[in-house]
Design a protein around this motif. Structure first.
Motif, PDB file in Angstrom:
ATOM      1  N   LYS A 124     -53.676  27.057 -13.558  1.00 36.09           N
ATOM      2  CA  LYS A 124     -54.263  26.523 -12.323  1.00 36.09           C
ATOM      3  C   LYS A 124     -54.123  25.005 -12.168  1.00 36.09           C
ATOM      4  O   LYS A 124     -54.461  24.475 -11.113  1.00 36.09           O
ATOM      5  CB  LYS A 124     -55.752  26.889 -12.262  1.00 36.09           C
ATOM      6  N   LYS A 125     -53.653  24.324 -13.214  1.00 31.78           N
ATOM      7  CA  LYS A 125     -53.593  22.858 -13.153  1.00 31.78           C
ATOM      8  C   LYS A 125     -52.196  22.363 -13.528  1.00 31.78           C
ATOM      9  O   LYS A 125     -51.622  22.782 -14.530  1.00 31.78           O
ATOM     10  CB  LYS A 125     -54.631  22.242 -14.085  1.00 31.78           C
ATOM     11  N   ILE A 126     -51.693  21.438 -12.721  1.00 32.74           N
ATOM     12  CA  ILE A 126     -50.413  20.806 -12.960  1.00 32.74           C
ATOM     13  C   ILE A 126     -50.630  19.306 -13.168  1.00 32.74           C
ATOM     14  O   ILE A 126     -51.327  18.662 -12.379  1.00 32.74           O
ATOM     15  CB  ILE A 126     -49.444  21.006 -11.768  1.00 32.74           C
ATOM     16  N   ILE A 127     -50.022  18.765 -14.225  1.00 33.16           N
ATOM     17  CA  ILE A 127     -50.050  17.335 -14.478  1.00 33.16           C
ATOM     18  C   ILE A 127     -48.688  16.779 -14.090  1.00 33.16           C
ATOM     19  O   ILE A 127     -47.649  17.315 -14.491  1.00 33.16           O
ATOM     20  CB  ILE A 127     -50.322  17.026 -15.961  1.00 33.16           C
ATOM     21  N   CYS A 129     -53.870  24.987 -21.004  1.00 35.84           N
ATOM     22  CA  CYS A 129     -54.773  24.413 -20.004  1.00 35.84           C
ATOM     23  C   CYS A 129     -54.039  23.807 -18.819  1.00 35.84           C
ATOM     24  O   CYS A 129     -54.626  23.663 -17.743  1.00 35.84           O
ATOM     25  CB  CYS A 129     -55.702  23.387 -20.639  1.00 35.84           C
ATOM     26  N   ALA A 130     -52.764  23.441 -18.997  1.00 36.11           N
ATOM     27  CA  ALA A 130     -52.026  22.809 -17.904  1.00 36.11           C
ATOM     28  C   ALA A 130     -50.546  22.795 -18.225  1.00 36.11           C
ATOM     29  O   ALA A 130     -50.140  22.830 -19.397  1.00 36.11           O
ATOM     30  CB  ALA A 130     -52.521  21.380 -17.672  1.00 36.11           C
ATOM     31  N   LEU A 131     -49.744  22.726 -17.171  1.00 34.73           N
ATOM     32  CA  LEU A 131     -48.310  22.454 -17.300  1.00 34.73           C
ATOM     33  C   LEU A 131     -48.060  21.028 -16.824  1.00 34.73           C
ATOM     34  O   LEU A 131     -48.647  20.583 -15.842  1.00 34.73           O
ATOM     35  CB  LEU A 131     -47.497  23.439 -16.460  1.00 34.73           C
ATOM     36  N   ASN A 132     -47.186  20.330 -17.538  1.00 31.27           N
ATOM     37  CA  ASN A 132     -46.921  18.922 -17.241  1.00 31.27           C
ATOM     38  C   ASN A 132     -45.453  18.757 -16.839  1.00 31.27           C
ATOM     39  O   ASN A 132     -44.550  19.072 -17.611  1.00 31.27           O
ATOM     40  CB  ASN A 132     -47.232  18.072 -18.474  1.00 31.27           C
ATOM     41  N   VAL A 133     -45.237  18.269 -15.628  1.00 33.34           N
ATOM     42  CA  VAL A 133     -43.880  18.039 -15.126  1.00 33.34           C
ATOM     43  C   VAL A 133     -43.746  16.595 -14.643  1.00 33.34           C
ATOM     44  O   VAL A 133     -43.179  16.314 -13.579  1.00 33.34           O
ATOM     45  CB  VAL A 133     -43.501  19.069 -14.039  1.00 33.34           C
ATOM     46  N   SER A 134     -44.244  15.662 -15.440  1.00 32.33           N
ATOM     47  CA  SER A 134     -44.223  14.248 -15.077  1.00 32.33           C
ATOM     48  C   SER A 134     -42.784  13.737 -14.964  1.00 32.33           C
ATOM     49  O   SER A 134     -41.972  13.911 -15.876  1.00 32.33           O
ATOM     50  CB  SER A 134     -44.986  13.419 -16.112  1.00 32.33           C
TER      51      SER A 134
END
Length: 313
Positions: free
Chosen positions: A105-108, A70-75
């Motif tokens: 489509k979504k980046i965290i 649902c998302a990739l996270n690159v915090s």
């Protein structure tokens, strides 16, 4: 809304074993880290960027288990002035490219935090009145107008070019964006592709009401983290919430991140998700399990059970 899982708390498991565990819990989506603060235990970004075959195998492992990415996270802190910031900026750029290659489509991520002036070598979280000392106002203007907004203009342009539709910024402390007001300051400057990853756990200890925050955000809610925190009775009453203790020193801390339902009861969570859904958010809610007061397995089980009972379907 659908339940998702931030996979880092199962970082001790290999990729496919982690997916099996997620599927066994009845969770049908994952939010996976690519870098930044995370070591990205389940994803080798360079390999996936360079090889269509490896991307297909990666996506196939998800699809075979009925799990959505649902998302990739690159915090991280892409605005840090040193080597850390350079790495996190590079991780962010490559995450956008990977999102395009995988169709995500979504980046965290987090907004980042700059130093207070060009001569500083470390980030500076200005979270007190800028009236004293008065120079703090100049420092804050530098952070926003000279560093953050120019960087985010360029990043939003690249994200759009990679087909990313939403960047959701976690309202985390020690970041320039840490609440709805600061989110809107950045969003008004760079556009609606940027919204909030609404994480109640941080707002709780900062003294805010996440339900009121959700009402203020409306369509600026781009993602939600299912994460709780608890103000510790008898400790927070003495020294307040501002402290510098290690996060592992749970017994002595004035507040802790806890499993969902261990800081706020299920009725609170039902109302929160009901309001978020009423305001138009019907995306994923990702469990980010960071409870250090119990075992990882106990925290996962407790949180999954609570979220399954309270998320508005």
């Amino acid at each position: 809304m659908k339940l998702s899982y931030v996979t880092d708390s199962l970082g001790h498991l290999p990729f496919e074993a982690m997916l099996d565990r997620v599927a066994q819990m009845g969770v049908t989506a994952v939010e996976m880290t690519t870098g930044g603060w995370s070591g990205a235990p389940h994803l080798r970004m360079n390999e996936l960027l360079e090889s269509a075959e490896k991307r297909n195998a990666f996506l196939g492992a998800l699809e075979s288990r009925g799990i959505e990415l649902c998302a990739l996270n690159v915090s991280g802190n892409p605005l840090d002035p040193g080597a850390l910031g350079a790495k996190h900026r590079d991780d962010t750029e490559r995450t956008l490219e990977l999102a395009e290659a995988l169709g995500v489509k979504k980046i965290i991520m987090m907004s980042g935090l700059p130093p207070a002036c060009a001569e500083d070598r470390v980030p500076n979280w200005i979270s007190y009145t800028v009236s004293w000392p008065p120079v703090l106002k100049d420092y804050l203007n530098y952070q926003w107008n000279d560093v953050a907004i120019p960087y985010w203009h360029k990043l939003v342009d690249k994200a759009g070019g990679c087909g990313v539709e939403k960047i959701a910024l976690e309202n985390f402390s020690s970041m320039l964006v840490y609440n709805p007001e600061t989110l809107f300051r950045l969003r008004d400057a760079v556009g609606p592709l940027v919204g909030l990853n609404l994480d109640p756990s941080h707002l709780f200890w900062m003294g805010a009401d996440p339900i009121a925050a959700a009402r203020a955000l409306g369509p600026a809610i781009h993602h939600v983290h299912g994460k709780d925190s608890r103000l510790e009775r008898g400790l927070v009453d003495i020294n307040g919430v501002m402290e510098t203790k290690e996060v592992t020193d749970t017994v002595a801390r004035a507040w802790n991140y806890v499993a969902v339902g261990c800081g706020h009861d299920l009725q609170w969570w039902r109302e929160f998700f009901s309001v978020v859904r009423m305001l138009g958010y019907d995306g994923h809610v990702s469990l980010e399990m960071e409870d250090l007061t119990m075992s990882v397995d106990a925290g996962i089980r407790t949180s999954i059970d609570a979220l399954k009972q309270t998320i508005s379907q």
